[in-house]
Design an enzyme around this catalytic site. Structure first.
Site, PDB file in Angstrom:
ATOM      1  N   TYR A 106      -3.763  12.462   0.558  1.00  0.00           N
ATOM      2  CA  TYR A 106      -3.053  11.578  -0.369  1.00  0.00           C
ATOM      3  C   TYR A 106      -1.884  12.289  -1.059  1.00  0.00           C
ATOM      4  O   TYR A 106      -0.740  11.824  -1.032  1.00  0.00           O
ATOM      5  CB  TYR A 106      -4.032  11.036  -1.421  1.00  0.00           C
ATOM      6  CG  TYR A 106      -3.440  10.009  -2.345  1.00  0.00           C
ATOM      7  CD1 TYR A 106      -3.523   8.657  -2.065  1.00  0.00           C
ATOM      8  CD2 TYR A 106      -2.759  10.387  -3.500  1.00  0.00           C
ATOM      9  CE1 TYR A 106      -2.975   7.713  -2.904  1.00  0.00           C
ATOM     10  CE2 TYR A 106      -2.198   9.452  -4.347  1.00  0.00           C
ATOM     11  CZ  TYR A 106      -2.320   8.112  -4.043  1.00  0.00           C
ATOM     12  OH  TYR A 106      -1.758   7.181  -4.878  1.00  0.00           O
ATOM     13  N   GLU A 135      -7.035  10.491 -13.817  1.00  0.00           N
ATOM     14  CA  GLU A 135      -6.987  10.722 -12.373  1.00  0.00           C
ATOM     15  C   GLU A 135      -6.005  11.857 -12.048  1.00  0.00           C
ATOM     16  O   GLU A 135      -6.322  12.778 -11.302  1.00  0.00           O
ATOM     17  CB  GLU A 135      -6.503   9.407 -11.747  1.00  0.00           C
ATOM     18  CG  GLU A 135      -7.125   8.955 -10.483  1.00  0.00           C
ATOM     19  CD  GLU A 135      -8.622   8.848 -10.463  1.00  0.00           C
ATOM     20  OE1 GLU A 135      -9.195   9.676  -9.761  1.00  0.00           O
ATOM     21  OE2 GLU A 135      -9.229   7.957 -11.093  1.00  0.00           O
ATOM     22  N   GLU A 192       0.834  -1.208   0.000  1.00  0.00           N
ATOM     23  CA  GLU A 192       0.000   0.000   0.000  1.00  0.00           C
ATOM     24  C   GLU A 192       0.864   1.252   0.000  1.00  0.00           C
ATOM     25  O   GLU A 192       1.853   1.332   0.754  1.00  0.00           O
ATOM     26  CB  GLU A 192      -0.878  -0.023   1.258  1.00  0.00           C
ATOM     27  CG  GLU A 192      -2.261   0.490   1.046  1.00  0.00           C
ATOM     28  CD  GLU A 192      -3.068  -0.349   0.061  1.00  0.00           C
ATOM     29  OE1 GLU A 192      -3.066  -0.003  -1.139  1.00  0.00           O
ATOM     30  OE2 GLU A 192      -3.690  -1.320   0.487  1.00  0.00           O
ATOM     31  N   HIS A 193       0.485   2.203  -0.834  1.00  0.00           N
ATOM     32  CA  HIS A 193       1.241   3.447  -1.008  1.00  0.00           C
ATOM     33  C   HIS A 193       2.670   3.154  -1.469  1.00  0.00           C
ATOM     34  O   HIS A 193       3.602   3.878  -1.131  1.00  0.00           O
ATOM     35  CB  HIS A 193       1.220   4.295   0.271  1.00  0.00           C
ATOM     36  CG  HIS A 193      -0.138   4.882   0.537  1.00  0.00           C
ATOM     37  ND1 HIS A 193      -0.591   6.023  -0.077  1.00  0.00           N
ATOM     38  CD2 HIS A 193      -1.157   4.456   1.333  1.00  0.00           C
ATOM     39  CE1 HIS A 193      -1.836   6.281   0.327  1.00  0.00           C
ATOM     40  NE2 HIS A 193      -2.205   5.344   1.178  1.00  0.00           N
ATOM     41  N   SER A 205     -26.301   7.822 -15.255  1.00  0.00           N
ATOM     42  CA  SER A 205     -25.879   6.839 -14.260  1.00  0.00           C
ATOM     43  C   SER A 205     -27.037   6.471 -13.352  1.00  0.00           C
ATOM     44  O   SER A 205     -27.692   7.350 -12.776  1.00  0.00           O
ATOM     45  CB  SER A 205     -24.736   7.396 -13.405  1.00  0.00           C
ATOM     46  OG  SER A 205     -24.545   6.536 -12.305  1.00  0.00           O
ATOM     47  N   ASP A 234      -4.567   0.935  -9.327  1.00  0.00           N
ATOM     48  CA  ASP A 234      -6.000   0.676  -9.486  1.00  0.00           C
ATOM     49  C   ASP A 234      -6.344   0.352 -10.940  1.00  0.00           C
ATOM     50  O   ASP A 234      -7.030  -0.634 -11.233  1.00  0.00           O
ATOM     51  CB  ASP A 234      -6.825   1.884  -9.029  1.00  0.00           C
ATOM     52  CG  ASP A 234      -6.522   2.262  -7.593  1.00  0.00           C
ATOM     53  OD1 ASP A 234      -5.887   1.446  -6.896  1.00  0.00           O
ATOM     54  OD2 ASP A 234      -6.912   3.359  -7.169  1.00  0.00           O
ATOM     55  N   LEU A 277     -12.632   1.170  -3.152  1.00  0.00           N
ATOM     56  CA  LEU A 277     -12.446  -0.037  -3.969  1.00  0.00           C
ATOM     57  C   LEU A 277     -12.315   0.348  -5.442  1.00  0.00           C
ATOM     58  O   LEU A 277     -12.560  -0.440  -6.344  1.00  0.00           O
ATOM     59  CB  LEU A 277     -13.618  -1.011  -3.757  1.00  0.00           C
ATOM     60  CG  LEU A 277     -13.824  -1.500  -2.317  1.00  0.00           C
ATOM     61  CD1 LEU A 277     -15.082  -2.349  -2.197  1.00  0.00           C
ATOM     62  CD2 LEU A 277     -12.605  -2.296  -1.820  1.00  0.00           C
ATOM     63  N   SER A 278     -11.953   1.611  -5.662  1.00  0.00           N
ATOM     64  CA  SER A 278     -11.622   2.119  -6.998  1.00  0.00           C
ATOM     65  C   SER A 278     -12.793   2.235  -7.954  1.00  0.00           C
ATOM     66  O   SER A 278     -12.708   1.839  -9.117  1.00  0.00           O
ATOM     67  CB  SER A 278     -10.549   1.246  -7.664  1.00  0.00           C
ATOM     68  OG  SER A 278      -9.382   1.377  -6.956  1.00  0.00           O
TER      69      SER A 278
END
Ligand code: GLA
Length: 393
Positions: free
Chosen positions: A226, A164, A35-36, A69, A176, A129-130
């Site tokens: 982040y 992103e 992670e990271h 959507s 991701d 969860l992306s």
């Protein structure tokens, strides 16, 4: 009725058409460990899951785009044009597909007709969860399919990350999009984020399952810390580069880090870098343990990962720490840790299949007592990456 049949009917009613849409699906992802580490040139070990985003579309004869959507019904149909794909605050969630289309066109892919597109996602919103990478990749696959672009999967992945980073403004790594673009049923992917070399590892958990636990604490990556974490690691790296010829923290072993950590001036940055280096080593070790069938050691590495994210990287918080601590105390648990960016979102735990009910009940009771509301529990199924849904799906 099959979910795709149902969605096709919704498509026809929303867009008032008799045409049959093509259906694409992109999963969400969990990260088992690592992670990271992606933006630090290290390794990650994610897997794509059965929850994700469906996109149904029919080409148009003009250059209009109409997005709808089912998750944001109140926004209605959002209209855009292939000639103007600039970011617009008012376009809300539709900026993700718009950004993807903009970068696909800029990369030279010929998309000269618009489309009516319906999205439906069953990844819990804001759960880490992306869901956003899932929308990017499903858009990529959809236009790849509609216009027979023959895109290489890796370009789709990289364009998703670009959306992103440059369109939305979150400086995230490639994990991701890679997991969602390249996922494989019952496998996790060990990815070296520096070289993009990867290998699939079968996930054989004997009598165990992976439980995803949503803290239900809403978080937004952009508003979070982040980008700050990323900047702290970059500062640490540039100080280490005064002496060491390295391109990323991922190139350092824990021993090399210990020998050189005095070069990092700020104590917080030192801890951030320590996490990145040790987490990378843990991730490589985790694959070995899994391949040896040593689930116990794999679980220990997951637990260490969480402690490091809690104490050195400081991205966990009360909600994730409460869940993971409670998980560690339960019978039949091999390991547990937060997954994804942190600051809320989800944790994962590897749990004995026969103990899942008591696990969920006990962890939730502790969580509710301490945090004041319920967590949500899902059993993860590791499934394929982005694809068109055909009759056989
Ligand atoms: C988010 C980012 C990824 C990765 C993780 C943390 O999910 O999008 O690139 O950095 O956080 O591992």
């Amino acid at each position: 009725m099959k979910v795709t049949t149902n969605l096709s009917q919704v498509f026809q009613s929303i867009f008032d058409t008799a045409s049959t849409p093509r259906v694409f699906f992109a999963p969400g992802r969990i990260n088992l460990i690592g992670e990271h580490t992606d933006y630090n040139g290290g390794h990650v070990f994610p897997a794509s899951i059965s929850y994700g985003t469906y996109a149904l579309a029919v080409k148009r004869n003009d250059e209009k785009l109409r997005f709808y959507s089912m998750n944001f019904k109140e926004k209605g149909i959002i209209e855009a044009d292939l000639k103007d794909l600039t970011f617009k605050e008012t376009d809300n969630w539709a900026n993700y597909p718009k950004g993807m289309l903009l970068y696909m066109k800029e990369a030279g892919f010929e998309i000269n007709q618009g489309a009516d597109i319906l999205f439906y996602g069953n990844i819990p919103n804001g759960a880490g969860l992306s869901s956003s990478a899932s929308i990017e990749l499903v858009t990529g696959a959809l236009f790849d399919g509609l216009f027979e672009l023959n895109m290489e999967r890796i370009s789709m992945v990289q364009l998703g990350q670009k959306v992103e980073n440059q369109y939305i403004g979150v400086n995230s790594g490639i994990m991701d999009q890679f997991a969602i673009g390249m996922g494989k049923k019952n496998h996790a992917i060990l990815l070296d984020c520096q070289t993009l070399k990867y290998k699939y590892a079968p996930i054989i958990l004997k009598n165990h399952v992976i439980i995803i636990i949503n803290t239900n604490k809403q978080r937004t990556l952009t508003g979070s810390k982040y980008n700050e974490r990323r900047y702290q690691c970059e500062t640490a790296l540039s100080e280490l580069q005064d002496k060491l010829a390295i391109k990323s923290l991922g190139q350092l072993s824990p021993e090399e880090f210990e020998e050189n950590k005095h070069l990092i001036l700020d104590d917080i940055n030192k801890r951030r870098a320590k996490h990145a280096v040790y987490e990378n080593a843990r991730t490589i070790a985790a694959l070995e343990k899994l391949q040896q069938g040593d689930l116990h050691s794999f679980g220990q590495l997951m637990n260490e990962s969480h402690r490091s994210l809690r104490d050195d990287y400081e991205v966990t918080g009360l909600e994730l720490d409460t869940i993971v601590q409670a998980a560690w105390e339960q019978e039949g648990v091999i390991g547990a840790r937060m997954t994804g960016a942190g600051f809320g979102g989800c944790a994962i735990a590897i749990v004995d299949s026969f103990k899942v009910d008591s696990f969920n009940e006990n962890v939730n009771a502790i969580y509710r007592e301490k945090v004041g509301y319920d967590a949500t529990f899902y059993t993860a199924t590791i499934d394929d990456g982005v694809k068109e849904m055909t009759e056989e799906c």
